[in-house]
Design an enzyme around this catalytic site. Sequence first.
Site, mmCIF file in Angstrom:
data_model
loop_
_atom_site.group_PDB
_atom_site.id
_atom_site.type_symbol
_atom_site.label_atom_id
_atom_site.label_comp_id
_atom_site.label_asym_id
_atom_site.label_seq_id
_atom_site.Cartn_x
_atom_site.Cartn_y
_atom_site.Cartn_z
ATOM 1 N N GLU A 178 -3.048 55.021 76.425
ATOM 2 C CA GLU A 178 -1.643 54.958 75.980
ATOM 3 C C GLU A 178 -1.143 53.643 75.817
ATOM 4 O O GLU A 178 -0.303 53.395 74.697
ATOM 5 C CB GLU A 178 -0.978 55.702 76.950
ATOM 6 C CG GLU A 178 -1.191 57.093 77.282
ATOM 7 C CD GLU A 178 -2.246 57.312 78.453
ATOM 8 O OE1 GLU A 178 -2.042 58.386 79.018
ATOM 9 O OE2 GLU A 178 -2.911 56.335 78.621
ATOM 10 N N GLU A 223 1.112 59.549 94.394
ATOM 11 C CA GLU A 223 -0.286 59.371 94.076
ATOM 12 C C GLU A 223 -1.054 58.696 95.046
ATOM 13 O O GLU A 223 -2.359 59.059 95.331
ATOM 14 C CB GLU A 223 -0.089 58.163 92.907
ATOM 15 C CG GLU A 223 -1.457 58.019 92.056
ATOM 16 C CD GLU A 223 -1.248 57.198 90.912
ATOM 17 O OE1 GLU A 223 -1.249 57.817 89.810
ATOM 18 O OE2 GLU A 223 -1.145 55.766 91.094
ATOM 19 N N LYS A 236 -6.994 63.611 82.134
ATOM 20 C CA LYS A 236 -7.076 62.531 80.911
ATOM 21 C C LYS A 236 -8.519 63.045 80.453
ATOM 22 O O LYS A 236 -8.623 62.549 78.930
ATOM 23 C CB LYS A 236 -7.268 61.148 81.541
ATOM 24 C CG LYS A 236 -5.939 60.894 81.970
ATOM 25 C CD LYS A 236 -6.024 59.451 82.863
ATOM 26 C CE LYS A 236 -6.615 58.365 82.557
ATOM 27 N NZ LYS A 236 -6.785 57.216 83.399
ATOM 28 N N HIS A 258 26.629 65.667 92.940
ATOM 29 C CA HIS A 258 26.957 66.441 91.814
ATOM 30 C C HIS A 258 25.919 67.042 91.092
ATOM 31 O O HIS A 258 26.101 67.837 90.207
ATOM 32 C CB HIS A 258 28.158 65.821 90.855
ATOM 33 C CG HIS A 258 29.401 65.424 91.418
ATOM 34 N ND1 HIS A 258 30.434 66.325 91.773
ATOM 35 C CD2 HIS A 258 29.504 64.376 92.040
ATOM 36 C CE1 HIS A 258 31.319 65.534 92.521
ATOM 37 N NE2 HIS A 258 30.863 64.336 92.487
ATOM 38 N N GLY A 263 -2.876 49.918 90.825
ATOM 39 C CA GLY A 263 -1.758 49.946 90.029
ATOM 40 C C GLY A 263 -0.324 49.970 90.443
ATOM 41 O O GLY A 263 0.619 49.451 90.010
ATOM 42 N N ARG A 264 -0.185 51.065 91.320
ATOM 43 C CA ARG A 264 1.100 51.337 91.927
ATOM 44 C C ARG A 264 1.551 50.241 92.955
ATOM 45 O O ARG A 264 2.662 50.403 93.464
ATOM 46 C CB ARG A 264 1.135 52.884 92.526
ATOM 47 C CG ARG A 264 0.161 53.043 93.430
ATOM 48 C CD ARG A 264 0.160 54.403 93.862
ATOM 49 N NE ARG A 264 -1.033 54.954 94.902
ATOM 50 C CZ ARG A 264 -2.504 55.041 94.553
ATOM 51 N NH1 ARG A 264 -2.770 55.000 93.232
ATOM 52 N NH2 ARG A 264 -3.167 55.366 95.382
ATOM 53 N N LYS A 309 -5.232 46.435 83.023
ATOM 54 C CA LYS A 309 -6.343 45.684 83.744
ATOM 55 C C LYS A 309 -7.697 45.658 83.013
ATOM 56 O O LYS A 309 -8.351 44.528 82.785
ATOM 57 C CB LYS A 309 -6.840 46.165 85.065
ATOM 58 C CG LYS A 309 -7.584 45.499 85.716
ATOM 59 C CD LYS A 309 -8.082 46.215 87.144
ATOM 60 C CE LYS A 309 -6.743 46.141 88.109
ATOM 61 N NZ LYS A 309 -7.479 46.734 89.555
#
Length: 657
Positions: free
Chosen positions: A293, A438, A588, A469, A351-352, A287
């Site tokens: 990153e 979050e 961060k 399993h 964002g999410r 954005k």
Amino acid sequence: MLLHTPAASSSVPVATAAAVSSSTSQESCHRLLASVSSSVFSASPSPVLRRFLNTQQLSLGVGQQHLRIAHHPVCPMATAVVSKSALISETPAWNSLKNHLGHINKTHLRDLLKDKERCEGMIKEYDGVVVDFSRQRVTHETLEKLLALAKEAKLKEKIESMFNGEHINKTEGRAVLHVALRAPRYEQISCDGKNVVPDVWEVLDKIKDFTDCVRNGTWVGVTGKPLTDVVAIGIGGSFLGPLFVHTALQTVMGVGVCSLSNVDPVDVACALNGLEQETTLVVVVSKTFTTAETMLNARTLRAWITSALGQVDVPFSVSKHMIAVSTNLKLVKEFGIDPANAFAFWDWVGGRYSVCSAVGAVPLALQYGFETVQKFLEGAWSIDKHYHNAPLEENLPVLLGLLTVWNVSFHGCSAMAILPYCQALQKLAPHIQQVSMESNGKGVSIDGETLPYEAGEIDFGEPGTNGQHSFYQLIHQGRVVPCDFIGIIKSQQSIVSNHDELMCNFFAQADALAYGKTREELRAEGVPDYLIPHKTFTGNRPSLSMLLPTLDAYTTGQLLSIYEHRVATMGFIWGINSFDQWGVELGKSLATRVRTQMNAARTKGEPVQGFNYSTTTLLNRYLKGKTQLLYPEPHDVFPSDIIPGTDNVVPTEKVEQ
């Protein structure tokens, strides 16, 4: 402003916020404070307090059995205006549920499931989606009490506020309007007095035009070849949401799309494995175009592209092979991407919650075509309308959210397992993990009060039968973990026997958790006494089952929207802000300090300092084990097997500390 009493959670209007008269005297302030001390815990303010508020127009915020008063130049004791509301745990509805818990603890699901009328009332359906929560530890009385809690929390009003574009994300001063991303052209959803739906469709139309050109070969790379592979760079919500949808629809053929999120060079190498620069398009999703990153990976791929294609014209090769999803056109242009090839989204998209924006729509339309993306948006909008308009007692996301509150805050269940019996939904749990944890991983209310009750949950999951399993041992005989079982009636593939075997497990596991297996049953089967404790299953472990008619773009959108609104419902009930994420910021910011020290140690030989003993020791050990990178200033370094021929420095000496 509201005055709350400690005996009950009733509230009485006190005053309307307004400017305080500059003629207010010190005596008035002292008289106010004296009056407040005797009347704050009464059902209504005293005549003196009421008269003062009416005449001086002073705003008060009273809540949680204490008072805060607006700062005023004549009254130094007054500090701030804070309007606060009682925590949900102080309401009669919450206390009623606490008292009801003792009754539920005396019941067992094997008995509750004998009640056909109860079970019928706990199977709900909307637009093809069937949800069965009869294996939850609830009765009709429990549901009535949970719905009363929803009314006490003003859930309906909060949902309405979200759809109306009010700034319900109070800590960031933003609206929460991801529903507008799915709205049809004719809908009107406003934010700050402006209908945002036309803006959404302007971007969607632009996405359709561009992706159609790439898919039909009209848009070509710098060498004239069609672009057949896409690398989407993003992190967090810019990665997990699109990856979930991409994986769910992977049986649909289209342009090859892979995702790159981790700055680990191994992830870069995997993403680029087998790709050719002249046929690859890179989508950079950020954005602000400053996400550390994402921008590091973007620079890496820019170097990868220009190393093969940019000998003559670097800007042209970047403009033909890289596009952006961002609102920062200035930085997009400075990076070398043509701003005309940037796709916008807005501050009211978290964002999410951004997979339905250009963040997800661009890579998904490149792979599957815009028509598929449109079907996905229509599915999400189907549930959006249902969440907005359906009565609470028939509202799927509301009911699921209330049941989660019941399990977390009253039964003390700290985790939930998301168990899709469909391999194509393998990335659902990781995405919902972010959406839920979050959003609701908070320890304070929206007013900043420490929560006296548990909120939020640990979400995890794996497709069946793989999970059986892996961790089902724990959910059957260890901790109580409520489970969501998700099944598909018509498989994406036509091997009927395999799908039937898969779905047999879907139906069996829910019953196994509910009923368990008793000692008496084991003895009747002739199990030796010494094995009986090991083979006993207590049962009474809550789950719900969700059936979709098939898994396609439409039902994938429905599934996404159900979980998004379920998470919002939980936050609305708990009284927290589900739309900020301050918890991700501290690490961060500390990483920035580490980065500065690391660079100084490598380039200038300076000692590591300013950290505790543990961090200093481990950081020195890390630096000692790395080859020294001797650059006059910080510099991108690329794996030589990814970008052959670049000026990678491979020093022969190691850093000595």
